[in-house]
Design an enzyme around this catalytic site. Structure first.
Site, PDB file in Angstrom:
ATOM      1  N   LYS A 177       0.045  -8.626 -18.122  1.00  0.00           N
ATOM      2  CA  LYS A 177       0.273  -9.089 -16.743  1.00  0.00           C
ATOM      3  C   LYS A 177      -0.784 -10.119 -16.340  1.00  0.00           C
ATOM      4  CE  LYS A 177       2.308  -9.250 -12.828  1.00  0.00           C
ATOM      5  NZ  LYS A 177       3.530 -10.080 -12.819  1.00  0.00           N
ATOM      6  N   GLU A 196      10.879 -14.541 -22.229  1.00  0.00           N
ATOM      7  CA  GLU A 196       9.828 -13.516 -22.259  1.00  0.00           C
ATOM      8  C   GLU A 196      10.382 -12.088 -22.207  1.00  0.00           C
ATOM      9  OE1 GLU A 196       6.783 -13.565 -19.139  1.00  0.00           O
ATOM     10  OE2 GLU A 196       8.247 -14.245 -17.693  1.00  0.00           O
ATOM     11  N   ASN A 218       0.992   0.134   6.568  1.00  0.00           N
ATOM     12  CA  ASN A 218       1.411  -0.881   5.594  1.00  0.00           C
ATOM     13  C   ASN A 218       2.037  -2.012   6.379  1.00  0.00           C
ATOM     14  OD1 ASN A 218       0.703   0.846   3.600  1.00  0.00           O
ATOM     15  ND2 ASN A 218       2.793   1.279   2.897  1.00  0.00           N
ATOM     16  N   GLY A 219       1.765  -3.251   5.959  1.00  0.00           N
ATOM     17  CA  GLY A 219       2.361  -4.395   6.639  1.00  0.00           C
ATOM     18  C   GLY A 219       1.286  -5.333   7.144  1.00  0.00           C
ATOM     19  N   TRP A 262      -3.961  -1.899  -0.606  1.00  0.00           N
ATOM     20  CA  TRP A 262      -3.964  -3.165  -1.373  1.00  0.00           C
ATOM     21  C   TRP A 262      -4.381  -4.199  -0.347  1.00  0.00           C
ATOM     22  CZ3 TRP A 262      -2.650  -5.669  -6.006  1.00  0.00           C
ATOM     23  CH2 TRP A 262      -2.189  -6.968  -5.906  1.00  0.00           C
ATOM     24  N   CYS A 295       0.836  -1.197   0.000  1.00  0.00           N
ATOM     25  CA  CYS A 295       0.000   0.000   0.000  1.00  0.00           C
ATOM     26  C   CYS A 295       0.874   1.251   0.000  1.00  0.00           C
ATOM     27  CB  CYS A 295      -0.857   0.010   1.245  1.00  0.00           C
ATOM     28  SG  CYS A 295      -1.524  -1.588   1.687  1.00  0.00           S
ATOM     29  N   HIS A 309      18.141 -37.925 -24.771  1.00  0.00           N
ATOM     30  CA  HIS A 309      17.060 -38.424 -25.619  1.00  0.00           C
ATOM     31  C   HIS A 309      16.755 -37.467 -26.776  1.00  0.00           C
ATOM     32  CE1 HIS A 309      16.453 -41.697 -22.834  1.00  0.00           C
ATOM     33  NE2 HIS A 309      16.402 -40.817 -21.827  1.00  0.00           N
ATOM     34  N   LYS A 346      11.687 -17.037 -18.141  1.00  0.00           N
ATOM     35  CA  LYS A 346      12.052 -15.647 -17.823  1.00  0.00           C
ATOM     36  C   LYS A 346      12.923 -15.077 -18.936  1.00  0.00           C
ATOM     37  CE  LYS A 346      10.012 -15.003 -15.422  1.00  0.00           C
ATOM     38  NZ  LYS A 346       8.901 -15.305 -14.557  1.00  0.00           N
ATOM     39  N   ARG A 365       1.527   1.463  -8.038  1.00  0.00           N
ATOM     40  CA  ARG A 365       1.751   0.247  -7.256  1.00  0.00           C
ATOM     41  C   ARG A 365       0.502  -0.622  -7.167  1.00  0.00           C
ATOM     42  NH1 ARG A 365       5.517   1.439  -3.100  1.00  0.00           N
ATOM     43  NH2 ARG A 365       4.102   0.608  -1.574  1.00  0.00           N
ATOM     44  N   GLU A 393      11.471 -22.418 -15.361  1.00  0.00           N
ATOM     45  CA  GLU A 393      11.177 -21.031 -15.001  1.00  0.00           C
ATOM     46  C   GLU A 393      12.275 -20.088 -15.507  1.00  0.00           C
ATOM     47  OE1 GLU A 393       8.789 -19.364 -14.168  1.00  0.00           O
ATOM     48  OE2 GLU A 393       9.528 -17.569 -13.188  1.00  0.00           O
TER      49      GLU A 393
END
Ligand code: M6R
Length: 614
Positions: free
Chosen positions: A609, A488, A97-98, A73, A2, A504, A485, A27, A481
């Site tokens: 996104k 992309e 925040n937290g 958020w 936040c 193989h 990354k 954000r 992964e």
């Protein structure tokens, strides 16, 4: 997370607070609010975008030369006017925040003394505690200090009180806070962009700091009330750099936020002392878990890779067969589902249509649904029987980074929980696993120290046309992964492979132009692990065919380092948690290759996104 902004000065500050919050909009948030103090407190809050709050402010015209504002958020409680900050009680208003770990205990205790709560948030308890502590007298900062001492968790906190006009008190633990110094006015914010239009002289608060801010003075103190000094820094960042907290890209910032995000994900859920896992939002019990015959996980992209690691965690720790499928495949294969199954959907956004469609299909066929997602109130979380939030905070870069590591943290917690409920894990075994988990954020921070050597390797191979990523066991999904990354964001063709599959077919691709990134950490303890010995063989096969090997290996492993063309060290931990560390150099490698090639790191071509189409 936040956004927070606060002001003390001589100007009417409602517009200034809105302007500061607007600078933090990037954000992401779901509601916003301000509290203004001039004689009495006025709090105005609105769900949705800042324009909703502005409309209310235009109608109500509250006055105040001292104020605090917040964009929220959601973490505890859905997005709504009531859950938006500031929260107030008995003349005290707070923004935060937290995450407060012991808020349920404190809430029960306060309710026992007659306190009534008006939101579902953890934050509101601060207003109640501070109002109670004010009764003991002394300045507001002393009341805040006493209140904060009763709380376990993370916070960046700003407080206004009718009994302390012209003062904002701030407190910091783990979540960032910065004080801005002006002439006849001062500011406090979670992030520099919120105050950059007014001052470039700032003080970054450190853990455990308290700030008492008036229009003339900023007094800093510690938890014992002793005065402390912090350096005043001059910020020469552009507004765009300030949004990224000095990082060049959001992806880079988010890679560096992972230790904190992981802490927020595991905090309050894992008890090392008892070996228990408490998953807020999940009501799994022993009867249901012991009757489970199978778990089906559905996910896409990076979340699918996390699910592949999750399968290993759950199968090893809870001894339940787990199948993992892509969201786009599962629902079209007439899947075999029944009531004895749990379907887990893993998704950062909670809005990915393929994942959502598969999850709906599984639930429609009788499976119980558990969502692991990052966005509170997302479609997935609304449609699920149980929800396990990852608490990574908003992820802005299109390439997922902190979402992945927090998903792994959440899956590990779930695996331990299932193991406890199925009695496949003893108390001691669970305590040992949770101890490893608790140590992980610090190890992740240490892993980030590999960045200079990763950057050198990235620059050396940034002209490659193709790249191979190899791993075995829990490192195989990390290879997938790492390759995702790289492709992309750098547009280099990359493939992730289970290293044993090389012979193989794919080994035919290897020649002197092919960088091969090998994930070769060894297990802790005297035995290096079977996967390690085998991957050493794969590494040598790649070398023998002229491949350029970039090895990610355990610290002190001179054997692998000696064989590789570039070598990157990571700390050791439990093998099931190693992917949380070993993925970090692959993220940094992709990032620095892309940055060197000058591609649009945060918004790569053709990608969104959140993929809400099939
Ligand atoms: O929001 P989700 O986790 O459901 O998103 C799934 C994928 O679209 C996402 O992970 C995608 O693969 C990212 N671009 C990976 O970096």
């Amino acid at each position: 997370m936040c956004g927070i902004v606060g002001y003390v000065g001589n100007e009417q500050c409602a517009d200034l607070l809105i302007e500061g919050l607007r600078k933090l909009e990037y954000r992401g948030y779901d509601s916003a609010g301000v509290a203004l103090l001039e004689g009495s407190l006025v709090v105005v809050r609105a769900k949705g975008k800042l324009k909703n709050l502005e409309e209310k402010l235009r109608a109500e015209k509250p006055r105040g030369t001292c104020g605090i504002g917040h964009t929220r958020w959601a973490t505890h409680g859905k997005p709504s006017d009531e859950n938006a900050h500031p929260h107030q009680y008995a003349g005290v208003a707070v923004v935060h925040n937290g995450i407060i770990e012991n808020h349920l205990e404190l809430k029960a205790e306060l309710a026992g003394r007659g306190h009534k709560f008006s939101s579902e948030t953890d934050t509101e308890i601060f207003a109640h505690l501070i109002a109670e502590e004010e009764k003991s007298g002394g300045p507001l900062v002393a009341a805040v200090r006493r209140a904060v001492a009763r709380v376990r968790g993370t916070y960046a906190l700003e407080v206004l009180s009718e009994r302390s006009p012209g003062t904002v008190v701030a407190a910091k633990n783990a979540s960032p806070l910065v004080v801005g110094l002006g002439k006849g006015e001062n500011f406090v914010a979670s992030d520099v962009p919120a105050i950059l239009a007014h001052t470039r002289s700032v003080i970054f608060l450190e853990e455990g700091d308290f700030a008492e801010v008036t229009n003339e003075k900023v007094s800093l103190s510690n938890a014992s009330g002793e005065s402390i000094e912090r350096p005043v820094r001059h910020i020469d960042w552009s507004a765009v750099m300030a949004e990224k907290n000095g990082h060049k890209h959001f992806m880079h910032k988010e890679i560096h936020e992972q230790a904190r995000a992981l802490t927020d994900t595991i905090r309050a859920r894992a008890s090392v002392e008892t070996g228990d896992v408490h998953l807020d939002g999940c009501s799994l019990d022993a009867v249901f878990v012991q009757s489970l015959t199978r778990i089906q996980i559905v996910a896409c992209g990076t979340s699918w890779h996390a699910a592949l690691v999750g399968k290993r965690m759950i199968e090893e720790l809870a001894r339940i067969p787990v199948e993992v499928d892509l969201g786009s495949e599962f629902r079209y294969r007439d899947p075999l589902i029944d009531k004895s199954m749990l379907c887990i959907a893993v998704s950062q956004s909670g809005e990915t249509l393929d994942t959502l469609g598969s999850f709906r299909e599984a639930r429609a066929r009788g499976a119980r649904g558990l969502a692991i997602c990052n966005v509170l109130g997302s479609a997935l979380s609304r449609e699920s029987d149980d929800v396990l939030y990852t608490h990574a905070g908003p992820e802005i870069g299109v390439a997922s980074t902190k979402a992945f590591t927090t998903q792994l943290g959440a899956l590990f917690l779930l695996a331990v929980k299932l193991g406890r409920l199925r009695e496949t894990l003893t108390t001691d075994a669970a305590r040992s696993l949770l101890t490893h988990l608790r140590e992980l954020p610090a190890l992740l921070e240490k892993t980030l120290l590999c960045e200079p050597s990763v950057k050198l390797a990235a620059q050396r191979w940034s002209g490659a046309r193709d790249c191979l990523f190899l791993g075995r066991g829990p490192q195989y999904p990390v290879a997938l992964e790492g390759a995702l990354k790289l492709k992309e964001i750098s547009y280099i063709h990359a493939e992730g492979y289970a290293a044993g599959e090389m012979k193989h077919g794919p080994i035919a691709l290897i020649d002197e132009n092919m960088p091969v990134l090998v994930l070769a950490p060894r297990d802790p303890g005297p035995q290096p692990g079977a996967a390690y010995e085998k991957i050493l063989g794969n590494l040598q096969e790649a070398k023998a065919r002229g491949g350029q090997v970039i090895a990610i290996h355990s610290e002190g492993d001179t054997m692998v380092a000696g064989l590789a063309d570039a070598s990157i060290e990571i700390p050791q931990t439990h093998p099931l948690l190693l992917p949380i560390l070993s993925v970090v150099p692959t993220q940094l490698f992709a990032y620095h290759v892309a940055d060197h090639r000058g591609t649009d790191v945060d918004q790569p071509r053709n990608l969104a996104k959140s993929v809400t189409v099939e």
